[in-house]
Design a protein around this motif. Structure first.
Motif, PDB file in Angstrom:
ATOM      1  N   LYS A 101      23.834 -41.761 -21.899  1.00 38.93           N
ATOM      2  CA  LYS A 101      24.226 -42.444 -20.669  1.00 38.93           C
ATOM      3  C   LYS A 101      23.008 -42.397 -19.765  1.00 38.93           C
ATOM      4  CE  LYS A 101      28.426 -42.580 -17.972  1.00 38.93           C
ATOM      5  NZ  LYS A 101      29.599 -41.853 -17.520  1.00 38.93           N
ATOM      6  N   HIS A 102      22.271 -43.499 -19.715  1.00 40.16           N
ATOM      7  CA  HIS A 102      20.981 -43.509 -19.024  1.00 40.16           C
ATOM      8  C   HIS A 102      21.107 -43.255 -17.525  1.00 40.16           C
ATOM      9  CE1 HIS A 102      18.623 -44.575 -22.478  1.00 40.16           C
ATOM     10  NE2 HIS A 102      19.508 -45.510 -22.781  1.00 40.16           N
ATOM     11  N   LEU A 103      20.054 -42.647 -16.981  1.00 33.11           N
ATOM     12  CA  LEU A 103      19.978 -42.413 -15.544  1.00 33.11           C
ATOM     13  C   LEU A 103      19.731 -43.749 -14.864  1.00 33.11           C
ATOM     14  CD1 LEU A 103      19.944 -40.395 -13.222  1.00 33.11           C
ATOM     15  CD2 LEU A 103      17.488 -40.134 -13.591  1.00 33.11           C
ATOM     16  N   THR A 104      20.631 -44.120 -13.999  1.00 31.45           N
ATOM     17  CA  THR A 104      20.524 -45.385 -13.258  1.00 31.45           C
ATOM     18  C   THR A 104      20.372 -45.060 -11.777  1.00 31.45           C
ATOM     19  OG1 THR A 104      22.916 -45.498 -12.966  1.00 31.45           O
ATOM     20  CG2 THR A 104      21.990 -46.588 -14.937  1.00 31.45           C
ATOM     21  N   PHE A 105      20.032 -46.070 -11.004  1.00 29.07           N
ATOM     22  CA  PHE A 105      19.899 -45.853  -9.569  1.00 29.07           C
ATOM     23  C   PHE A 105      21.200 -45.334  -8.956  1.00 29.07           C
ATOM     24  CE2 PHE A 105      20.215 -47.245  -5.168  1.00 29.07           C
ATOM     25  CZ  PHE A 105      19.142 -46.548  -4.626  1.00 29.07           C
ATOM     26  N   PRO A 106      22.367 -45.926  -9.263  1.00 28.64           N
ATOM     27  CA  PRO A 106      23.597 -45.386  -8.662  1.00 28.64           C
ATOM     28  C   PRO A 106      23.858 -43.924  -9.035  1.00 28.64           C
ATOM     29  CG  PRO A 106      24.014 -47.561  -9.560  1.00 28.64           C
ATOM     30  CD  PRO A 106      22.628 -47.149 -10.002  1.00 28.64           C
ATOM     31  N   ARG A 107      23.551 -43.544 -10.270  1.00 26.81           N
ATOM     32  CA  ARG A 107      23.763 -42.150 -10.679  1.00 26.81           C
ATOM     33  C   ARG A 107      22.790 -41.225  -9.952  1.00 26.81           C
ATOM     34  NH1 ARG A 107      23.950 -40.781 -16.466  1.00 26.81           N
ATOM     35  NH2 ARG A 107      25.714 -39.490 -15.945  1.00 26.81           N
ATOM     36  N   ALA A 108      21.531 -41.645  -9.822  1.00 27.00           N
ATOM     37  CA  ALA A 108      20.539 -40.844  -9.098  1.00 27.00           C
ATOM     38  C   ALA A 108      20.919 -40.747  -7.617  1.00 27.00           C
ATOM     39  CB  ALA A 108      19.147 -41.454  -9.257  1.00 27.00           C
ATOM     40  N   PHE A 109      21.418 -41.847  -7.049  1.00 25.63           N
ATOM     41  CA  PHE A 109      21.848 -41.867  -5.657  1.00 25.63           C
ATOM     42  C   PHE A 109      23.015 -40.898  -5.460  1.00 25.63           C
ATOM     43  CE2 PHE A 109      23.646 -44.239  -1.902  1.00 25.63           C
ATOM     44  CZ  PHE A 109      22.528 -44.096  -1.089  1.00 25.63           C
ATOM     45  N   GLY A 110      23.954 -40.883  -6.398  1.00 30.19           N
ATOM     46  CA  GLY A 110      25.074 -39.950  -6.341  1.00 30.19           C
ATOM     47  C   GLY A 110      24.592 -38.505  -6.380  1.00 30.19           C
ATOM     48  N   ALA A 111      23.598 -38.227  -7.234  1.00 32.37           N
ATOM     49  CA  ALA A 111      23.042 -36.870  -7.317  1.00 32.37           C
ATOM     50  C   ALA A 111      22.375 -36.492  -5.995  1.00 32.37           C
ATOM     51  CB  ALA A 111      22.051 -36.770  -8.471  1.00 32.37           C
ATOM     52  N   ALA A 112      21.689 -37.434  -5.365  1.00 28.27           N
ATOM     53  CA  ALA A 112      21.048 -37.162  -4.070  1.00 28.27           C
ATOM     54  C   ALA A 112      22.100 -36.833  -3.009  1.00 28.27           C
ATOM     55  CB  ALA A 112      20.198 -38.357  -3.637  1.00 28.27           C
ATOM     56  N   PHE A 113      23.216 -37.567  -3.028  1.00 34.92           N
ATOM     57  CA  PHE A 113      24.305 -37.267  -2.100  1.00 34.92           C
ATOM     58  C   PHE A 113      24.878 -35.878  -2.374  1.00 34.92           C
ATOM     59  CE2 PHE A 113      24.898 -41.762  -0.794  1.00 34.92           C
ATOM     60  CZ  PHE A 113      25.035 -41.543   0.575  1.00 34.92           C
ATOM     61  N   LEU A 114      24.982 -35.527  -3.635  1.00 35.53           N
ATOM     62  CA  LEU A 114      25.485 -34.205  -3.988  1.00 35.53           C
ATOM     63  C   LEU A 114      24.568 -33.116  -3.437  1.00 35.53           C
ATOM     64  CD1 LEU A 114      27.502 -32.443  -5.561  1.00 35.53           C
ATOM     65  CD2 LEU A 114      26.011 -32.688  -7.531  1.00 35.53           C
ATOM     66  N   ILE A 115      23.256 -33.295  -3.602  1.00 42.63           N
ATOM     67  CA  ILE A 115      22.298 -32.318  -3.082  1.00 42.63           C
ATOM     68  C   ILE A 115      22.414 -32.235  -1.556  1.00 42.63           C
ATOM     69  CG2 ILE A 115      19.854 -31.710  -2.866  1.00 42.63           C
ATOM     70  CD1 ILE A 115      21.078 -31.382  -5.714  1.00 42.63           C
ATOM     71  N   ALA A 116      22.577 -33.389  -0.901  1.00 47.84           N
ATOM     72  CA  ALA A 116      22.757 -33.383   0.557  1.00 47.84           C
ATOM     73  C   ALA A 116      24.028 -32.613   0.924  1.00 47.84           C
ATOM     74  CB  ALA A 116      22.821 -34.818   1.082  1.00 47.84           C
ATOM     75  N   GLY A 117      25.084 -32.794   0.142  1.00 49.06           N
ATOM     76  CA  GLY A 117      26.323 -32.057   0.375  1.00 49.06           C
ATOM     77  C   GLY A 117      26.138 -30.566   0.210  1.00 49.06           C
ATOM     78  N   VAL A 118      25.375 -30.169  -0.786  1.00 45.90           N
ATOM     79  CA  VAL A 118      25.095 -28.753  -1.015  1.00 45.90           C
ATOM     80  C   VAL A 118      24.392 -28.155   0.206  1.00 45.90           C
ATOM     81  CG1 VAL A 118      23.658 -27.151  -2.364  1.00 45.90           C
ATOM     82  CG2 VAL A 118      25.040 -28.879  -3.531  1.00 45.90           C
ATOM     83  N   VAL A 119      23.395 -28.875   0.726  1.00 43.11           N
ATOM     84  CA  VAL A 119      22.660 -28.387   1.898  1.00 43.11           C
ATOM     85  C   VAL A 119      23.613 -28.245   3.086  1.00 43.11           C
ATOM     86  CG1 VAL A 119      20.866 -29.009   3.582  1.00 43.11           C
ATOM     87  CG2 VAL A 119      20.437 -29.285   1.127  1.00 43.11           C
ATOM     88  N   LEU A 120      24.490 -29.242   3.295  1.00 43.37           N
ATOM     89  CA  LEU A 120      25.434 -29.153   4.410  1.00 43.37           C
ATOM     90  C   LEU A 120      26.423 -28.006   4.236  1.00 43.37           C
ATOM     91  CD1 LEU A 120      26.188 -32.939   5.011  1.00 43.37           C
ATOM     92  CD2 LEU A 120      24.907 -31.381   6.497  1.00 43.37           C
ATOM     93  N   ILE A 121      26.913 -27.815   3.006  1.00 41.11           N
ATOM     94  CA  ILE A 121      27.869 -26.737   2.750  1.00 41.11           C
ATOM     95  C   ILE A 121      27.221 -25.378   2.966  1.00 41.11           C
ATOM     96  CG2 ILE A 121      29.151 -25.567   0.905  1.00 41.11           C
ATOM     97  CD1 ILE A 121      29.800 -28.424  -0.176  1.00 41.11           C
ATOM     98  N   GLN A 122      25.996 -25.220   2.487  1.00 43.57           N
ATOM     99  CA  GLN A 122      25.352 -23.904   2.550  1.00 43.57           C
ATOM    100  C   GLN A 122      24.773 -23.597   3.925  1.00 43.57           C
ATOM    101  OE1 GLN A 122      25.692 -21.625   0.298  1.00 43.57           O
ATOM    102  NE2 GLN A 122      24.526 -20.156   1.454  1.00 43.57           N
ATOM    103  N   PHE A 123      24.251 -24.605   4.600  1.00 44.04           N
ATOM    104  CA  PHE A 123      23.533 -24.334   5.844  1.00 44.04           C
ATOM    105  C   PHE A 123      24.164 -25.000   7.068  1.00 44.04           C
ATOM    106  CE2 PHE A 123      20.370 -24.218   2.387  1.00 44.04           C
ATOM    107  CZ  PHE A 123      20.053 -22.870   2.454  1.00 44.04           C
ATOM    108  N   GLY A 124      25.346 -25.577   6.919  1.00 42.21           N
ATOM    109  CA  GLY A 124      25.967 -26.327   7.998  1.00 42.21           C
ATOM    110  C   GLY A 124      26.545 -25.490   9.116  1.00 42.21           C
ATOM    111  N   GLU A 125      26.798 -24.230   8.886  1.00 45.55           N
ATOM    112  CA  GLU A 125      27.321 -23.358   9.944  1.00 45.55           C
ATOM    113  C   GLU A 125      26.952 -21.926   9.638  1.00 45.55           C
ATOM    114  OE1 GLU A 125      31.729 -22.198   9.324  1.00 45.55           O
ATOM    115  OE2 GLU A 125      31.585 -24.313   8.806  1.00 45.55           O
TER     116      GLU A 125
END
Length: 162
Positions: free
Chosen positions: A128-152
């Motif tokens: 299942k090749h890496l596509t822009f939407p899949r990479a974009f989803g991974a970037a959102f996930l990483i952003a979510g991780v940062v918010l969860i860990q450092f948001g408060e």
């Protein structure tokens, strides 16, 4: 596959994910009581075996092929080592990162590693090749991780004794 079957699989996958923070939190307390995270890891895995054996017996599963066991490549046995790694790291990191921080980071690692496995079709997986939407989803996930860990700022509540 019907919509109902697909929905059932999605729900089971969500349940598989939902048990992780419970397992990690419970094993963290077990580690405190047993004196070290690795003792809790061992206890957790022994309980896994004790729970699994009656299920295998109840389902009357046939014994695995000894011929396969003898000729299977070594990498096929690595799953157990990865399981020990996950459980032990969860027990060590949940007290420091919190359950949500650990699970978010673990999930991010799982998704990124899964994308590599899928992209290259490693270990016999469907490619299942890496596509822009899949990479974009991974970037959102990483952003979510940062918010969860450092948001408060974290506040520690006392752990009940006994």
């Amino acid at each position: 596959m019907s919509t109902l079957q697909w929905t059932g699989l999605l729900l089971l996958a969500a349940v598989a994910g939902a048990v992780v923070p419970f397992q990690s939190a419970i094993n963290t307390n077990l580690a405190r009581g047993l004196g070290h995270p690795l003792w809790a890891t061992l206890a957790s895995l022994l309980v896994s075996v004790l729970v699994l054996l009656p299920v295998i017996a109840a389902l009357r599963l046939p014994l695995p092929s000894l011929a396969f066991i003898g000729k299977a490549p070594l990498w096929m046995w690595a799953g157990g080592a990865f399981g020990v790694c996950f459980v032990a790291l969860a027990v060590m990191l949940v007290p420091k990162l919190g359950a949500s921080g650990f699970v978010a980071l673990a999930l991010a690692g799982q998704v990124l590693a899964s994308m590599v496995l899928d992209h290259f079709g490693l270990f016999g997986l469907m490619q299942k090749h890496l596509t822009f939407p899949r990479a974009f989803g991974a970037a959102f996930l990483i952003a979510g991780v940062v918010l969860i860990q450092f948001g408060e700022t974290a506040t520690k509540s006392p752990v009940p004794a006994g």
